[in-house]
Design a protein around this motif. Structure first.
Motif, PDB file in Angstrom:
ATOM      1  N   PRO A 150       0.845  -1.200   0.000  1.00  0.00           N
ATOM      2  CA  PRO A 150       0.000   0.000   0.000  1.00  0.00           C
ATOM      3  C   PRO A 150       0.878   1.245   0.000  1.00  0.00           C
ATOM      4  N   ASN A 151       0.453   2.264  -0.732  1.00  0.00           N
ATOM      5  CA  ASN A 151       1.285   3.443  -0.964  1.00  0.00           C
ATOM      6  C   ASN A 151       1.183   4.426   0.206  1.00  0.00           C
ATOM      7  N   VAL A 152       1.565   3.940   1.387  1.00  0.00           N
ATOM      8  CA  VAL A 152       1.516   4.770   2.586  1.00  0.00           C
ATOM      9  C   VAL A 152       2.611   5.825   2.554  1.00  0.00           C
ATOM     10  N   ASN A 153       3.782   5.446   2.089  1.00  0.00           N
ATOM     11  CA  ASN A 153       4.917   6.367   1.968  1.00  0.00           C
ATOM     12  C   ASN A 153       5.356   6.405   0.510  1.00  0.00           C
ATOM     13  N   PRO A 154       4.692   7.241  -0.317  1.00  0.00           N
ATOM     14  CA  PRO A 154       5.002   7.291  -1.749  1.00  0.00           C
ATOM     15  C   PRO A 154       6.507   7.506  -1.974  1.00  0.00           C
ATOM     16  N   PRO A 155       7.081   6.868  -3.012  1.00  0.00           N
ATOM     17  CA  PRO A 155       6.382   6.092  -4.047  1.00  0.00           C
ATOM     18  C   PRO A 155       6.446   4.583  -3.823  1.00  0.00           C
ATOM     19  N   GLU A 156       6.492   4.110  -2.595  1.00  0.00           N
ATOM     20  CA  GLU A 156       6.688   2.690  -2.337  1.00  0.00           C
ATOM     21  C   GLU A 156       5.604   1.817  -2.959  1.00  0.00           C
ATOM     22  N   GLY A 157       4.404   2.359  -3.120  1.00  0.00           N
ATOM     23  CA  GLY A 157       3.324   1.572  -3.683  1.00  0.00           C
ATOM     24  C   GLY A 157       2.987   1.929  -5.116  1.00  0.00           C
ATOM     25  N   GLU A 158       3.934   2.549  -5.838  1.00  0.00           N
ATOM     26  CA  GLU A 158       3.687   2.988  -7.213  1.00  0.00           C
ATOM     27  C   GLU A 158       4.572   2.219  -8.187  1.00  0.00           C
ATOM     28  N   GLY A 159       4.146   2.149  -9.431  1.00  0.00           N
ATOM     29  CA  GLY A 159       4.945   1.494 -10.466  1.00  0.00           C
ATOM     30  C   GLY A 159       4.499   1.921 -11.843  1.00  0.00           C
ATOM     31  N   TYR A 160       5.217   1.464 -12.861  1.00  0.00           N
ATOM     32  CA  TYR A 160       4.879   1.825 -14.238  1.00  0.00           C
ATOM     33  C   TYR A 160       5.507   0.839 -15.207  1.00  0.00           C
ATOM     34  N   VAL A 161       4.976   0.819 -16.411  1.00  0.00           N
ATOM     35  CA  VAL A 161       5.611   0.168 -17.558  1.00  0.00           C
ATOM     36  C   VAL A 161       5.584   1.165 -18.706  1.00  0.00           C
ATOM     37  N   ARG A 162       6.524   1.012 -19.639  1.00  0.00           N
ATOM     38  CA  ARG A 162       6.614   1.940 -20.766  1.00  0.00           C
ATOM     39  C   ARG A 162       6.787   1.172 -22.072  1.00  0.00           C
ATOM     40  N   PHE A 163       6.342   1.815 -23.150  1.00  0.00           N
ATOM     41  CA  PHE A 163       6.576   1.237 -24.470  1.00  0.00           C
ATOM     42  C   PHE A 163       6.544   2.345 -25.512  1.00  0.00           C
ATOM     43  N   SER A 164       7.039   2.041 -26.696  1.00  0.00           N
ATOM     44  CA  SER A 164       6.985   2.978 -27.821  1.00  0.00           C
ATOM     45  C   SER A 164       6.416   2.261 -29.030  1.00  0.00           C
ATOM     46  N   VAL A 165       5.813   3.031 -29.931  1.00  0.00           N
ATOM     47  CA  VAL A 165       5.231   2.484 -31.144  1.00  0.00           C
ATOM     48  C   VAL A 165       5.172   3.593 -32.180  1.00  0.00           C
ATOM     49  N   ASP A 166       5.370   3.236 -33.437  1.00  0.00           N
ATOM     50  CA  ASP A 166       5.308   4.216 -34.522  1.00  0.00           C
ATOM     51  C   ASP A 166       3.874   4.368 -35.018  1.00  0.00           C
ATOM     52  N   LEU A 167       3.559   5.554 -35.544  1.00  0.00           N
ATOM     53  CA  LEU A 167       2.315   5.749 -36.275  1.00  0.00           C
ATOM     54  C   LEU A 167       2.504   5.271 -37.706  1.00  0.00           C
ATOM     55  N   ILE A 168       1.431   4.804 -38.320  1.00  0.00           N
ATOM     56  CA  ILE A 168       1.527   4.414 -39.719  1.00  0.00           C
ATOM     57  C   ILE A 168       1.681   5.655 -40.582  1.00  0.00           C
ATOM     58  N   GLN A 169       2.190   5.482 -41.770  1.00  0.00           N
ATOM     59  CA  GLN A 169       2.349   6.585 -42.710  1.00  0.00           C
ATOM     60  C   GLN A 169       1.012   6.899 -43.389  1.00  0.00           C
ATOM     61  N   GLY A 170       0.856   8.141 -43.827  1.00  0.00           N
ATOM     62  CA  GLY A 170      -0.310   8.523 -44.609  1.00  0.00           C
ATOM     63  C   GLY A 170      -1.526   8.926 -43.808  1.00  0.00           C
ATOM     64  N   LEU A 171      -1.370   9.165 -42.507  1.00  0.00           N
ATOM     65  CA  LEU A 171      -2.512   9.625 -41.722  1.00  0.00           C
ATOM     66  C   LEU A 171      -2.895  11.042 -42.138  1.00  0.00           C
ATOM     67  N   ASN A 172      -4.184  11.320 -42.111  1.00  0.00           N
ATOM     68  CA  ASN A 172      -4.669  12.643 -42.487  1.00  0.00           C
ATOM     69  C   ASN A 172      -4.573  13.619 -41.314  1.00  0.00           C
ATOM     70  N   SER A 173      -4.334  14.883 -41.639  1.00  0.00           N
ATOM     71  CA  SER A 173      -4.370  15.911 -40.608  1.00  0.00           C
ATOM     72  C   SER A 173      -5.756  15.943 -39.990  1.00  0.00           C
ATOM     73  N   GLY A 174      -5.816  16.044 -38.670  1.00  0.00           N
ATOM     74  CA  GLY A 174      -7.077  15.979 -37.947  1.00  0.00           C
ATOM     75  C   GLY A 174      -7.368  14.611 -37.369  1.00  0.00           C
TER      76      GLY A 174
END
Length: 395
Positions: A150-174
């Protein structure tokens, strides 16, 4: 450690033992598969050491964060690699550590699924074993034995995961670029994170120059424009203003976050001025095509015009104790404006008489509220004007 462990499998399941915290939650995981609870309950040891089904005790607030852009919709101007962080936390109100955490992220069709790269995690090293997999457009993280307190004394109860990914080509503005994730703590129900949205904006604004209001003798003019952005754009951000004097090459005269800028013009010599502005939107798409240029020609005001006006406009009596008559002739329908300024150029009175039809006109103006002294009176007919020296005397 387990001491005096004994159990009977049958109609009753009893355990006369005491478990360490870690072992207790491993037993919970085993119990989930044994009793097929589908995340609705958990096994928990009670005071009398009897094993029962009960609500889980870890709790998960979470958050999804992606590429930072402009505004609440996070406008971005380029397609490319997108970086995301999925955060999780065992709330301080929880009564036990989280033993297992499962995260899934389903990528939409705007992403190049084959470009996914799993990034750093908050809990790494020999003590932790994340299982990270991609099945088509579905990303999964799974860790058992994390024992997130339990996050009684932050950040002892916190965590994360990360990733990256590309956008496809040819997407329209908007194009909307949305992503969210689902997190499961132990046997809790799945919780969906916030949706992180970016909007692609690759179109620059379009600018139209406004006419310049100028009267003979003016030493400063306002250069302004109107700018529109595409319907799903981030909006105009700043403006670059350019000027040319007497057909010289255009030069940048200033930048502004407003659609107007002041520019000095000569009131002593005749000059030809040309102006235009280029807008940049809030994600740095720069307008390239120069809009239609706006022009003006400055006209000096001679001392002869001030002392003894010889135009078709007549202003009298002068000196005056308060009443001024203005006689003039106009060939076409025209607007008329009358300005009184101090000799230093400070505007004191501005009267607009509206649009008058062609022909002779006689107007009256009361300046009896002014102090005794010398003033400059400017009569403006459409875009042309005449300046008079007016002497105000007492009654």
């Amino acid at each position: 450690p387990v001491t005096n462990l004994a159990f009977t499998v049958g109609e009753k399941l009893e355990m006369m033992a005491k478990f360490s915290t870690n072992l207790r939650y491993r037993f919970i995981a085993w119990g989930k598969s044994l009793f097929n609870q589908d995340g609705k309950n958990e096994l928990r040891m009670l005071e009398d050491n009897r094993i029962v089904l009960e609500k889980i005790v870890s709790s998960d607030p979470n958050e999804k964060v992606g590429p930072s852009g402009f505004g609440k919709e996070n406008y971005i101007s380029k397609t490319g690699k997108m970086y995301y962080t999925i955060s999780f936390e065992n709330k301080k109100e929880a009564t036990a550590p989280a033993y297992r955490i499962q995260i899934s992220d389903t990528l939409s069709s705007v992403f190049d699924h084959n470009s996914v790269k799993f990034g750093a995690t908050s809990h790494s090293g020999s003590m932790y074993n994340w299982k990270m997999t991609r099945e088509g457009n579905i990303l999964k993280w799974d860790i058992e034995g994390i024992e997130l307190p339990p996050n009684v004394n932050p950040p002892e109860g916190e965590g994360y995961v990360r990733f990256s990914v590309d956008l496809i080509q040819g997407l329209n503005s908007g194009q909307n670029i949305d992503n969210s994730a689902t997190i499961v703590f132990d046997l809790n129900k799945p919780i969906t994170t916030n949706r992180w949205r970016n909007i692609l904006d690759e179109i620059a604004p379009l600018t139209k120059m406004n006419p310049i209001k100028y009267s003979a003798g003016d030493s400063i003019v306002n250069i302004s424009c109107q700018t529109v952005d595409n319907a799903n754009g981030s909006g105009p951000g700043r403006y670059g203003f350019y000027a040319s004097v007497n057909n010289a090459p255009f030069q940048l005269i200033g930048e502004s976050y407003q659609n107007t800028i002041q520019y000095p013009v000569s009131h002593k010599t005749k000059n030809a001025y040309r102006f235009y502005a280029l807008a940049t939107d809030n994600v740095n798409n720069v307008e390239i095509k120069v809009p239609q240029i706006v022009e003006l020609k400055s006209f000096p005001v001679s001392s002869k015009n001030i002392e003894n006006n010889s135009s078709k406009i007549k202003l009298y009596p002068n000196p005056t104790s308060g009443k001024i008559a203005i006689d003039f002739f106009i060939a076409n329908q025209t607007g008329i404006e009358f300005q009184i300024s101090s000799v230093s150029g400070e505007l004191i009175k501005n009267v607009k008489f509206g649009v008058l039809e062609a022909g002779k006109h006689h107007l009256n103006l009361d300046i009896s509220d002014l102090k005794q002294g010398i003033y400059l009176a400017k009569v403006i007919l459409d875009q042309k004007s005449e300046i008079f020296k007016v002497v105000k005397i007492s009654k």
